[in-house]
Design a protein around this motif. Structure first.
Motif, PDB file in Angstrom:
ATOM      1  N   VAL A 368       0.836  -1.203   0.000  1.00 15.66           N
ATOM      2  CA  VAL A 368       0.000   0.000   0.000  1.00 15.66           C
ATOM      3  C   VAL A 368       0.871   1.254   0.000  1.00 15.66           C
ATOM      4  O   VAL A 368       0.623   2.196  -0.765  1.00 15.66           O
ATOM      5  N   VAL A 369       1.891   1.278   0.844  1.00 16.91           N
ATOM      6  CA  VAL A 369       2.766   2.447   0.920  1.00 16.91           C
ATOM      7  C   VAL A 369       3.475   2.680  -0.413  1.00 16.91           C
ATOM      8  O   VAL A 369       3.559   3.822  -0.892  1.00 16.91           O
ATOM      9  N   ALA A 370       3.965   1.606  -1.027  1.00 16.05           N
ATOM     10  CA  ALA A 370       4.650   1.747  -2.314  1.00 16.05           C
ATOM     11  C   ALA A 370       3.710   2.287  -3.382  1.00 16.05           C
ATOM     12  O   ALA A 370       4.078   3.166  -4.173  1.00 16.05           O
ATOM     13  N   THR A 371       2.480   1.777  -3.415  1.00 15.55           N
ATOM     14  CA  THR A 371       1.514   2.214  -4.419  1.00 15.55           C
ATOM     15  C   THR A 371       1.132   3.676  -4.206  1.00 15.55           C
ATOM     16  O   THR A 371       1.074   4.467  -5.160  1.00 15.55           O
ATOM     17  N   VAL A 372       0.843   4.044  -2.960  1.00 15.02           N
ATOM     18  CA  VAL A 372       0.441   5.418  -2.664  1.00 15.02           C
ATOM     19  C   VAL A 372       1.597   6.386  -2.919  1.00 15.02           C
ATOM     20  O   VAL A 372       1.402   7.460  -3.500  1.00 15.02           O
ATOM     21  N   ALA A 373       2.810   6.020  -2.499  1.00 13.10           N
ATOM     22  CA  ALA A 373       3.959   6.897  -2.720  1.00 13.10           C
ATOM     23  C   ALA A 373       4.203   7.101  -4.213  1.00 13.10           C
ATOM     24  O   ALA A 373       4.440   8.229  -4.669  1.00 13.10           O
ATOM     25  N   LEU A 374       4.127   6.013  -4.982  1.00 11.87           N
ATOM     26  CA  LEU A 374       4.279   6.137  -6.436  1.00 11.87           C
ATOM     27  C   LEU A 374       3.178   7.006  -7.022  1.00 11.87           C
ATOM     28  O   LEU A 374       3.428   7.837  -7.904  1.00 11.87           O
ATOM     29  N   SER A 375       1.961   6.849  -6.520  1.00  8.09           N
ATOM     30  CA  SER A 375       0.830   7.627  -7.021  1.00  8.09           C
ATOM     31  C   SER A 375       1.008   9.119  -6.727  1.00  8.09           C
ATOM     32  O   SER A 375       0.727   9.964  -7.580  1.00  8.09           O
ATOM     33  N   VAL A 376       1.451   9.429  -5.524  1.00  4.77           N
ATOM     34  CA  VAL A 376       1.636  10.835  -5.142  1.00  4.77           C
ATOM     35  C   VAL A 376       2.548  11.548  -6.136  1.00  4.77           C
ATOM     36  O   VAL A 376       2.249  12.657  -6.600  1.00  4.77           O
ATOM     37  N   PHE A 377       3.644  10.905  -6.493  1.00  6.45           N
ATOM     38  CA  PHE A 377       4.615  11.564  -7.370  1.00  6.45           C
ATOM     39  C   PHE A 377       4.268  11.403  -8.849  1.00  6.45           C
ATOM     40  O   PHE A 377       4.384  12.357  -9.619  1.00  6.45           O
ATOM     41  N   ALA A 378       3.820  10.214  -9.250  1.00 10.51           N
ATOM     42  CA  ALA A 378       3.507   9.995 -10.665  1.00 10.51           C
ATOM     43  C   ALA A 378       2.308  10.827 -11.098  1.00 10.51           C
ATOM     44  O   ALA A 378       2.333  11.500 -12.142  1.00 10.51           O
ATOM     45  N   HIS A 379       1.236  10.813 -10.310  1.00 13.47           N
ATOM     46  CA  HIS A 379       0.057  11.598 -10.676  1.00 13.47           C
ATOM     47  C   HIS A 379       0.281  13.086 -10.462  1.00 13.47           C
ATOM     48  O   HIS A 379      -0.233  13.916 -11.224  1.00 13.47           O
ATOM     49  N   GLY A 380       1.038  13.431  -9.424  1.00 10.50           N
ATOM     50  CA  GLY A 380       1.314  14.843  -9.185  1.00 10.50           C
ATOM     51  C   GLY A 380       2.140  15.471 -10.294  1.00 10.50           C
ATOM     52  O   GLY A 380       1.817  16.552 -10.801  1.00 10.50           O
ATOM     53  N   LEU A 381       3.207  14.795 -10.702  1.00 15.90           N
ATOM     54  CA  LEU A 381       4.082  15.341 -11.734  1.00 15.90           C
ATOM     55  C   LEU A 381       3.450  15.309 -13.120  1.00 15.90           C
ATOM     56  O   LEU A 381       3.764  16.140 -13.972  1.00 15.90           O
ATOM     57  N   SER A 382       2.553  14.352 -13.356  1.00 12.75           N
ATOM     58  CA  SER A 382       1.965  14.225 -14.692  1.00 12.75           C
ATOM     59  C   SER A 382       0.701  15.052 -14.882  1.00 12.75           C
ATOM     60  O   SER A 382       0.245  15.234 -16.018  1.00 12.75           O
TER      61      SER A 382
END
Length: 404
Positions: A368-382
């Protein structure tokens, strides 16, 4: 108190530079997660907070409650009633498919985990985050049907996901009474029923009372904002007390508040939005300071692959299937599919599961932490470049807006 002192200092500093950071594509979630990581590296255990601390869960819950309430209070209900198709598709078809596809991916990547634990993982990650999607749903360059679909989906799917999460948690902990289908039906009825009841009753009562008091001149201006905040808090507390979904109650209370209020509610909800933003900032700092360091030692290639699949193939295939026959072009399907960020709801679910001591708790928490952390940066930057790209496409040819 050192955590409060350092967190407050980080909030002051990041708030002062929020404009330049935003123009460079750095979202508030990204900034506060990074701030939490810096505090963890610099102070470690001296911060005095952990995932087992009850206050950590309450902060995350209330952040999500306030943000959901505010999103719903600003929703254009008239327009939604005239075109309910896309939100219904995403919630009625897309969410269950996301749950099933997430379970299938987990079964392949984690063959040693019990099926109940894999289903629990999928349940924790099937809901999207209204807060992380703010940049997209508030951008006027995104066509209204797309913004409305994402906003309603992220507002409601947390509540719909809750009973599946609770049932799968009970199965994992082997405390489920009765058959699985009957338990799911009971949990759905309880979570959704009491959540709806709490949201409708308190939202309507609060909105009507505020409108009636304002018309009669009973309101002192300084009490209008706290009154709205209290409506959101009351809906949350009532749902928790009755055994319903606090998140669904918050969203429904926002809808009911808007209907009963009957006038422009943007000023009435300003303080609620700001309070939710502060609590969300605290949650993301805690996520960076506590959750990420706790998960890193357990990170594996299987977990990394699952995180990527959860945000891409699992979400996009589910959205594509849900929107089949809708007439939406593939560019719109790709946009809807990509912008399904995982965030506060998943964090809350993971903390609850971790506190209960579920089997393979470290693996589930890390995923869960890996998915959320990736989402925070991937969706934020894109978000900024993809919104601009999608806007250029939608404006490029005649008739494209009608397709949307």
């Amino acid at each position: 108190m050192i955590a409060l002192l350092l967190g407050s200092a980080a909030l002051i500093l990041l708030s002062a530079f929020s404009g330049p950071l935003g123009r460079r594509g750095v979202t508030s979630a990204m900034a506060f997660v990074l701030a939490g990581l810096v505090l963890s590296l610099g102070f470690g255990d001296s911060l005095g907070i952990s995932l087992e601390t009850n206050s950590v869960l309450r902060i995350a819950e209330l952040a999500l409650v306030f943000l959901l309430f505010n999103d719903a209070a600003r929703l254009d209900l008239g327009a939604l009633r005239r075109s309910p198709g896309w939100p219904v598709r995403l919630l009625g078809i897309g969410l269950p498919l996301t749950l099933l596809l997430g379970f299938a991916a987990g079964a392949v990547l984690f063959p040693s985990l019990p099926a109940s634990s894999v289903f629990l993982l999928s349940a924790m990650l099937c809901a999207t985050d209204a807060a992380l999607g703010h940049r997209v749903v508030e951008d006027p360059s995104v066509p209204v049907p797309v913004r409305r679909a994402l906003n309603v989906e992220s507002g409601l799917n947390d509540g719909i996901a809750v009973p599946f999460f609770l049932v799968s948690l009970d199965i994992t902990m082997s405390v489920l009474d009765g058959s699985v289908p009957s338990a799911i039906a009971t949990a759905l009825a309880q979570q959704i029923g009491w959540g709806l009841a709490a949201g409708v009753i308190i939202g309507c009562a609060g909105g009507y009372l505020q409108r009636a008091a304002a018309r009669r001149g009973w309101f002192e201006t300084r009490w209008r904002q706290p009154c709205t905040l209290a409506v959101a808090l009351a809906a949350y507390a009532a749902a928790v007390t009755l055994g319903g979904s606090a998140f669904l109650a918050a969203f429904v209370a926002g809808l009911a508040f808007r209907l009963a209020h009957g006038t422009d509610e943007s000023d009435a909800t300003r303080f609620t939005e700001e309070t939710g933003g502060i609590l969300a900032a605290a949650t993301w700092m805690i996520f960076g300071a506590v959750a990420i360091p706790a998960a890193l030692p357990h990170l594996s290639w299987e977990i990394a692959v699952y995180a990527v699949l959860s945000l891409t193939a699992v979400r996009m295939l589910a959205v594509g299937a849900a929107m089949a026959g809708s007439g939406a072009p593939w560019q719109t399907l790709a946009f809807l599919g990509w912008f399904g960020p995982r965030g506060l709801a998943s964090v809350v679910f993971a903390i609850l599961a971790f506190e209960r001591g579920t089997p393979a708790a470290e693996t589930l928490l890390t995923a869960v932490v890996a998915t959320v952390a990736l989402s925070v940066f991937a969706h934020g930057l894109s978000a900024k470049p993809l919104v601009a790209l999608y806007h250029r496409w939608s404006e490029a040819g005649p008739g494209r807006k009608q397709q949307l």
